[in-house]
Write a protein that holds these residues in place. Sequence first.
Motif, PDB file in Angstrom:
ATOM      1  N   GLY A  70      23.591   4.881  27.261  1.00 49.99           N
ATOM      2  CA  GLY A  70      23.882   5.967  28.045  1.00 49.99           C
ATOM      3  C   GLY A  70      25.025   7.421  27.412  1.00 49.99           C
ATOM      4  N   HIS A  71      25.748   6.732  26.709  1.00 53.04           N
ATOM      5  CA  HIS A  71      26.946   7.224  26.324  1.00 53.04           C
ATOM      6  C   HIS A  71      27.209   7.580  24.507  1.00 53.04           C
ATOM      7  N   LEU A  72      27.630   8.405  23.915  1.00 52.12           N
ATOM      8  CA  LEU A  72      27.733   8.702  22.301  1.00 52.12           C
ATOM      9  C   LEU A  72      29.587   7.571  21.605  1.00 52.12           C
ATOM     10  N   LEU A  73      29.020   6.130  21.462  1.00 51.58           N
ATOM     11  CA  LEU A  73      30.282   5.542  21.538  1.00 51.58           C
ATOM     12  C   LEU A  73      30.952   5.401  20.633  1.00 51.58           C
ATOM     13  N   PRO A  74      32.339   5.504  20.928  1.00 57.63           N
ATOM     14  CA  PRO A  74      32.783   6.117  18.971  1.00 57.63           C
ATOM     15  C   PRO A  74      33.031   4.510  18.222  1.00 57.63           C
ATOM     16  N   LEU A  75      32.649   5.011  17.392  1.00 53.91           N
ATOM     17  CA  LEU A  75      32.629   3.189  16.003  1.00 53.91           C
ATOM     18  C   LEU A  75      34.221   3.367  16.011  1.00 53.91           C
ATOM     19  N   PRO A  76      34.762   1.788  15.545  1.00 50.76           N
ATOM     20  CA  PRO A  76      35.805   0.953  14.995  1.00 50.76           C
ATOM     21  C   PRO A  76      35.711   1.911  13.010  1.00 50.76           C
ATOM     22  N   ARG A  77      37.085   2.129  12.957  1.00 52.41           N
ATOM     23  CA  ARG A  77      37.131   3.048  12.010  1.00 52.41           C
ATOM     24  C   ARG A  77      37.546   2.031  10.989  1.00 52.41           C
ATOM     25  N   THR A  78      36.568   1.351  10.506  1.00 46.92           N
ATOM     26  CA  THR A  78      36.532   0.370   9.015  1.00 46.92           C
ATOM     27  C   THR A  78      35.938   0.328   8.245  1.00 46.92           C
ATOM     28  N   TYR A  79      35.342  -0.485   7.557  1.00 46.08           N
ATOM     29  CA  TYR A  79      34.501  -0.382   6.077  1.00 46.08           C
ATOM     30  C   TYR A  79      33.817  -1.134   6.238  1.00 46.08           C
ATOM     31  N   GLU A  80      33.934  -2.003   7.147  1.00 47.85           N
ATOM     32  CA  GLU A  80      32.340  -2.419   7.907  1.00 47.85           C
ATOM     33  C   GLU A  80      31.298  -1.571   8.535  1.00 47.85           C
ATOM     34  N   ALA A  81      32.081  -0.718   9.573  1.00 52.89           N
ATOM     35  CA  ALA A  81      30.903   0.476   9.841  1.00 52.89           C
ATOM     36  C   ALA A  81      30.836   1.020   9.216  1.00 52.89           C
ATOM     37  N   VAL A  82      31.950   1.633   7.968  1.00 43.76           N
ATOM     38  CA  VAL A  82      31.970   2.819   7.537  1.00 43.76           C
ATOM     39  C   VAL A  82      30.231   2.295   5.814  1.00 43.76           C
ATOM     40  N   ASP A  83      30.112   1.335   6.613  1.00 47.29           N
ATOM     41  CA  ASP A  83      29.067   0.554   5.483  1.00 47.29           C
ATOM     42  C   ASP A  83      27.886   0.614   5.861  1.00 47.29           C
ATOM     43  N   ALA A  84      27.598   0.406   7.481  1.00 47.31           N
ATOM     44  CA  ALA A  84      26.204   0.749   8.077  1.00 47.31           C
ATOM     45  C   ALA A  84      26.285   1.474   8.864  1.00 47.31           C
ATOM     46  N   LEU A  85      27.143   2.383   8.810  1.00 46.34           N
ATOM     47  CA  LEU A  85      26.791   4.197   9.493  1.00 46.34           C
ATOM     48  C   LEU A  85      26.236   5.303   7.401  1.00 46.34           C
ATOM     49  N   VAL A  86      26.572   4.921   6.071  1.00 46.21           N
ATOM     50  CA  VAL A  86      26.213   4.727   4.917  1.00 46.21           C
ATOM     51  C   VAL A  86      24.542   4.643   5.166  1.00 46.21           C
ATOM     52  N   ARG A  87      24.773   2.922   5.425  1.00 48.77           N
ATOM     53  CA  ARG A  87      23.279   2.792   5.317  1.00 48.77           C
ATOM     54  C   ARG A  87      22.185   3.412   6.187  1.00 48.77           C
ATOM     55  N   ASN A  88      22.306   3.626   7.681  1.00 51.47           N
ATOM     56  CA  ASN A  88      21.945   4.759   8.359  1.00 51.47           C
ATOM     57  C   ASN A  88      21.519   5.710   8.459  1.00 51.47           C
ATOM     58  N   ILE A  89      22.615   6.848   7.810  1.00 51.06           N
ATOM     59  CA  ILE A  89      22.708   7.658   7.284  1.00 51.06           C
ATOM     60  C   ILE A  89      21.721   8.603   6.483  1.00 51.06           C
ATOM     61  N   THR A  90      21.521   6.900   5.040  1.00 47.62           N
ATOM     62  CA  THR A  90      20.883   7.182   4.004  1.00 47.62           C
ATOM     63  C   THR A  90      19.323   7.409   4.804  1.00 47.62           C
ATOM     64  N   ARG A  91      19.740   6.371   5.746  1.00 44.11           N
ATOM     65  CA  ARG A  91      18.477   5.666   5.638  1.00 44.11           C
ATOM     66  C   ARG A  91      16.760   7.131   6.641  1.00 44.11           C
ATOM     67  N   THR A  92      17.726   8.101   7.153  1.00 47.43           N
ATOM     68  CA  THR A  92      17.276   8.793   8.168  1.00 47.43           C
ATOM     69  C   THR A  92      17.430  10.026   7.013  1.00 47.43           C
ATOM     70  N   GLN A  93      18.543  10.186   5.716  1.00 44.93           N
ATOM     71  CA  GLN A  93      18.960  11.275   5.253  1.00 44.93           C
ATOM     72  C   GLN A  93      16.989  11.179   4.378  1.00 44.93           C
ATOM     73  N   ASP A  94      16.531  10.139   3.938  1.00 47.55           N
ATOM     74  CA  ASP A  94      15.290   9.617   3.552  1.00 47.55           C
ATOM     75  C   ASP A  94      13.898  10.497   4.024  1.00 47.55           C
ATOM     76  N   GLY A  95      13.962  10.163   5.985  1.00 48.62           N
ATOM     77  CA  GLY A  95      12.829  10.532   6.245  1.00 48.62           C
ATOM     78  C   GLY A  95      12.995  11.887   6.167  1.00 48.62           C
ATOM     79  N   LEU A  96      13.898  13.331   5.909  1.00 47.30           N
ATOM     80  CA  LEU A  96      14.066  14.645   7.147  1.00 47.30           C
ATOM     81  C   LEU A  96      13.477  14.967   5.293  1.00 47.30           C
ATOM     82  N   PRO A  97      13.139  16.467   5.957  1.00 48.89           N
ATOM     83  CA  PRO A  97      13.061  17.648   4.736  1.00 48.89           C
ATOM     84  C   PRO A  97      13.685  18.195   4.861  1.00 48.89           C
TER      85      PRO A  97
END
Length: 274
Positions: free
Chosen positions: A99-126
């Motif tokens: 129910g909230h926009l929760l902040p992520l730990p600023r770690t390389y592991e979190a960056v990797d997860a974000l990159v995967r999900n952002i790339t997946r999102t980009q692939d589905g957007l026009p």
Amino acid sequence: MTLYGLGIGWRPEVSGIIAQLDGLAFCEVIAESIGTEIPPHLGSLGVPVVPHGISLSLGGAEAVDQARIDHLAHAAQLLDAPLASEHIAFVRAGGIEAGHLLPLPRTYEAVDALVRNITRTQDGLPVPFAVENVAALFDWPDDELTEGEFLSEIVDRTGALLVLDIANVYANALNRGRDPWAELSRLPLERIAYCHIAGGSISDGKYHDTHTDPVPEAVLELLAQFTAAGHHPAIMLERDGNYPPALELLDELDAIADAAGLDRITAGTDWSRT
């Protein structure tokens, strides 16, 4: 994709005021509020409209739900949007909604997860995709990166644009006991698509990014400093509740325009101004 000028977050509660703004540059609408048709009064504004997601959970360990990506793509197509945007945050884990926009730990592991999900999102957007920095009341104990390093890693590795929330930069700096301008100047400012400005308040010794309070003078001063340093992206006001009387909202838009060195957009309104 480039936006210019002064915008506002479109909400039904203030749609009548928005419809009378003279020189409005763009609007942003919550993507999850878009159904099969453009909301009344939004489509007739004649300005670019950006769908802004709040439920993708880009920072989650699980892959972003394809149905949610498809809905964001649908909203972008329906609105003929120049881009779409979401938050660098997680909102669910293990099927439980925060129910909230929760902040992520600023770690390389979190960056990797974000990159995967952002790339997946980009692939589905026009359309191009932009991600927004969020406000945080705390830091995770295992942080490895500064805010600037964290955001730079994300946009560099994905090619995503940045929705720079200046009020969130202020909130995080205040809560961490740091200088807001120093924190802002370290971000990847060359990747900005547009900026958010919103209000907040102090409670229990912490600054809360409420979106239901007026924009503090200190945030306007940070915006003016940002502009004076030669940065001139599009700026928009976010307001998500406790909507003020029309004149107060118009005055707030004028104050943002003045701080950002933009033309005022309130001259066409019918409300009396004194």
